[in-house]
Write a protein that holds these residues in place. Structure first.
Motif, PDB file in Angstrom:
ATOM      1  N   MET A 195       0.692  -1.041   0.282  1.00 58.25           N
ATOM      2  CA  MET A 195      -0.296  -0.073  -0.150  1.00 58.25           C
ATOM      3  C   MET A 195       1.046   1.613   0.094  1.00 58.25           C
ATOM      4  SD  MET A 195      -3.440  -0.912  -0.203  1.00 58.25           S
ATOM      5  CE  MET A 195      -3.961   0.919  -0.139  1.00 58.25           C
ATOM      6  N   LYS A 196       1.909   1.120   0.139  1.00 57.40           N
ATOM      7  CA  LYS A 196       3.156   2.045   0.946  1.00 57.40           C
ATOM      8  C   LYS A 196       4.426   2.349  -0.523  1.00 57.40           C
ATOM      9  CE  LYS A 196       4.543   2.195   5.599  1.00 57.40           C
ATOM     10  NZ  LYS A 196       5.499   1.580   6.301  1.00 57.40           N
ATOM     11  N   ILE A 197       3.573   1.538  -1.570  1.00 59.81           N
ATOM     12  CA  ILE A 197       4.140   1.824  -2.637  1.00 59.81           C
ATOM     13  C   ILE A 197       3.140   2.122  -3.836  1.00 59.81           C
ATOM     14  CG2 ILE A 197       5.171   0.352  -4.567  1.00 59.81           C
ATOM     15  CD1 ILE A 197       5.904  -1.701  -2.451  1.00 59.81           C
ATOM     16  N   VAL A 198       2.063   1.897  -3.580  1.00 57.71           N
ATOM     17  CA  VAL A 198       0.643   1.862  -4.508  1.00 57.71           C
ATOM     18  C   VAL A 198       0.050   3.319  -4.153  1.00 57.71           C
ATOM     19  CG1 VAL A 198      -1.325   1.001  -5.257  1.00 57.71           C
ATOM     20  CG2 VAL A 198       0.198  -0.634  -4.828  1.00 57.71           C
ATOM     21  N   ASN A 199      -0.066   3.515  -2.935  1.00 62.73           N
ATOM     22  CA  ASN A 199      -1.029   4.980  -2.721  1.00 62.73           C
ATOM     23  C   ASN A 199      -0.562   5.943  -3.641  1.00 62.73           C
ATOM     24  OD1 ASN A 199      -3.483   3.981  -0.828  1.00 62.73           O
ATOM     25  ND2 ASN A 199      -2.234   3.757   0.648  1.00 62.73           N
ATOM     26  N   PRO A 200       1.212   6.608  -3.706  1.00 65.37           N
ATOM     27  CA  PRO A 200       1.134   7.242  -4.345  1.00 65.37           C
ATOM     28  C   PRO A 200       1.039   7.926  -5.153  1.00 65.37           C
ATOM     29  CG  PRO A 200       2.833   7.225  -2.721  1.00 65.37           C
ATOM     30  CD  PRO A 200       2.204   5.852  -3.066  1.00 65.37           C
ATOM     31  N   LYS A 201       0.941   6.645  -6.164  1.00 66.12           N
ATOM     32  CA  LYS A 201       0.840   6.588  -7.650  1.00 66.12           C
ATOM     33  C   LYS A 201      -0.693   6.417  -8.568  1.00 66.12           C
ATOM     34  CE  LYS A 201       4.574   3.628  -7.993  1.00 66.12           C
ATOM     35  NZ  LYS A 201       5.283   1.853  -8.811  1.00 66.12           N
ATOM     36  N   VAL A 202      -1.064   6.166  -7.234  1.00 64.95           N
ATOM     37  CA  VAL A 202      -2.682   6.238  -7.414  1.00 64.95           C
ATOM     38  C   VAL A 202      -3.611   7.054  -6.772  1.00 64.95           C
ATOM     39  CG1 VAL A 202      -2.632   3.776  -8.488  1.00 64.95           C
ATOM     40  CG2 VAL A 202      -3.348   4.588  -5.991  1.00 64.95           C
ATOM     41  N   ALA A 203      -2.674   8.062  -6.155  1.00 64.59           N
ATOM     42  CA  ALA A 203      -3.682   9.102  -5.372  1.00 64.59           C
ATOM     43  C   ALA A 203      -4.307  10.278  -6.098  1.00 64.59           C
ATOM     44  CB  ALA A 203      -2.325   9.880  -4.653  1.00 64.59           C
ATOM     45  N   GLY A 204      -5.803   9.855  -5.678  1.00 67.03           N
ATOM     46  CA  GLY A 204      -7.328  11.181  -6.763  1.00 67.03           C
ATOM     47  C   GLY A 204      -7.254  10.279  -7.991  1.00 67.03           C
ATOM     48  N   LEU A 205      -7.063   8.956  -8.152  1.00 64.76           N
ATOM     49  CA  LEU A 205      -7.389   8.390  -9.244  1.00 64.76           C
ATOM     50  C   LEU A 205      -8.213   6.835  -9.215  1.00 64.76           C
ATOM     51  CD1 LEU A 205      -3.788   9.016 -11.121  1.00 64.76           C
ATOM     52  CD2 LEU A 205      -5.561   9.935 -11.338  1.00 64.76           C
ATOM     53  N   ALA A 206      -8.369   6.512  -7.732  1.00 64.06           N
ATOM     54  CA  ALA A 206      -8.713   5.408  -7.411  1.00 64.06           C
ATOM     55  C   ALA A 206      -9.454   5.371  -6.316  1.00 64.06           C
ATOM     56  CB  ALA A 206      -7.786   3.731  -7.497  1.00 64.06           C
ATOM     57  N   GLU A 207      -9.904   4.959  -5.519  1.00 64.10           N
ATOM     58  CA  GLU A 207     -10.389   5.199  -4.355  1.00 64.10           C
ATOM     59  C   GLU A 207     -10.096   3.748  -4.199  1.00 64.10           C
ATOM     60  OE1 GLU A 207     -14.468   4.544  -3.315  1.00 64.10           O
ATOM     61  OE2 GLU A 207     -15.447   6.489  -3.627  1.00 64.10           O
ATOM     62  N   GLY A 208      -9.853   4.732  -1.941  1.00 67.25           N
ATOM     63  CA  GLY A 208      -9.297   3.555  -1.171  1.00 67.25           C
ATOM     64  C   GLY A 208      -9.419   1.629  -1.154  1.00 67.25           C
ATOM     65  N   GLY A 209     -11.193   1.919  -1.620  1.00 67.54           N
ATOM     66  CA  GLY A 209     -11.487   0.570  -0.585  1.00 67.54           C
ATOM     67  C   GLY A 209     -11.274  -0.678  -2.637  1.00 67.54           C
ATOM     68  N   ARG A 210     -11.220   0.385  -3.516  1.00 68.76           N
ATOM     69  CA  ARG A 210     -10.799  -0.735  -4.764  1.00 68.76           C
ATOM     70  C   ARG A 210      -9.494  -1.106  -4.720  1.00 68.76           C
ATOM     71  NH1 ARG A 210     -11.609   2.671  -9.817  1.00 68.76           N
ATOM     72  NH2 ARG A 210     -10.326   1.064 -10.687  1.00 68.76           N
TER      73      ARG A 210
END
Length: 153
Positions: free
Chosen positions: A128-143
């Motif tokens: 999640m630490k790797i993914v979150n910055p890449k998808v910030a604002g582009l995908a909902e956290g639950g997804r």
């Protein structure tokens, strides 16, 4: 260059002139949420466009959750209203990632985490630490979390 907040205010003025009740009430609520965020904390400040986008995303999510609650509560007209407001707010947000794009980002992050020695269900935090910055604002956290869990199991 106009800020996102200024654009929302201009769109509110246009919506009021056009007597577009849905747009004007949704924009009013969103602008007040932005103002509340600006005056929260010790000092008043002006939000950056990125922070304004987060507020809009949060408001859109609230509308989706309310629409679900109204639908389950047997109030379809309220659910439809909340859904319409959520869709209206979505027009201000960046386009959401498709499933395939999200899967590819998650798969790459899982590989990175494995290379760093994190594997299995316990690697969730590392991935999640790797993914979150890449998808910030582009995908909902639950997804995002669901996709990561699927890849790790």
């Amino acid at each position: 260059m106009t800020t996102l907040k200024a654009k929302l205010q201009e769109d509110l003025t246009d919506a009021i002139r056009a007597r577009n009740e849905l747009a004007s009430s949704t924009l009013r609520l969103t602008l007040s949420a932005i103002t509340n965020q600006e005056v929260a904390g010790k000092e008043a400040r002006v939000l950056s466009d990125e922070e304004v986008l987060k507020v809009i995303a949060k408001e859109a999510k609230k509308r989706r959750e309310a629409a679900d609650a109204f639908a389950q509560g047997g109030r379809p007209e309220q659910a439809a209203r909340e859904t319409a407001e959520g869709e209206f707010l979505d027009t201000y947000l960046p386009k959401q990632l498709g499933e395939a794009e999200l899967e590819a980002i998650v798969a790459q992050a899982v590989e990175e985490a494995k290379a760093a020695g994190a594997e299995g269900p316990r690697a969730m935090g590392a991935v999640m630490k790797i993914v979150n910055p890449k998808v910030a604002g582009l995908a909902e956290g639950g997804r995002v979390a669901a996709a990561v869990k699927k890849h790790l199991s």
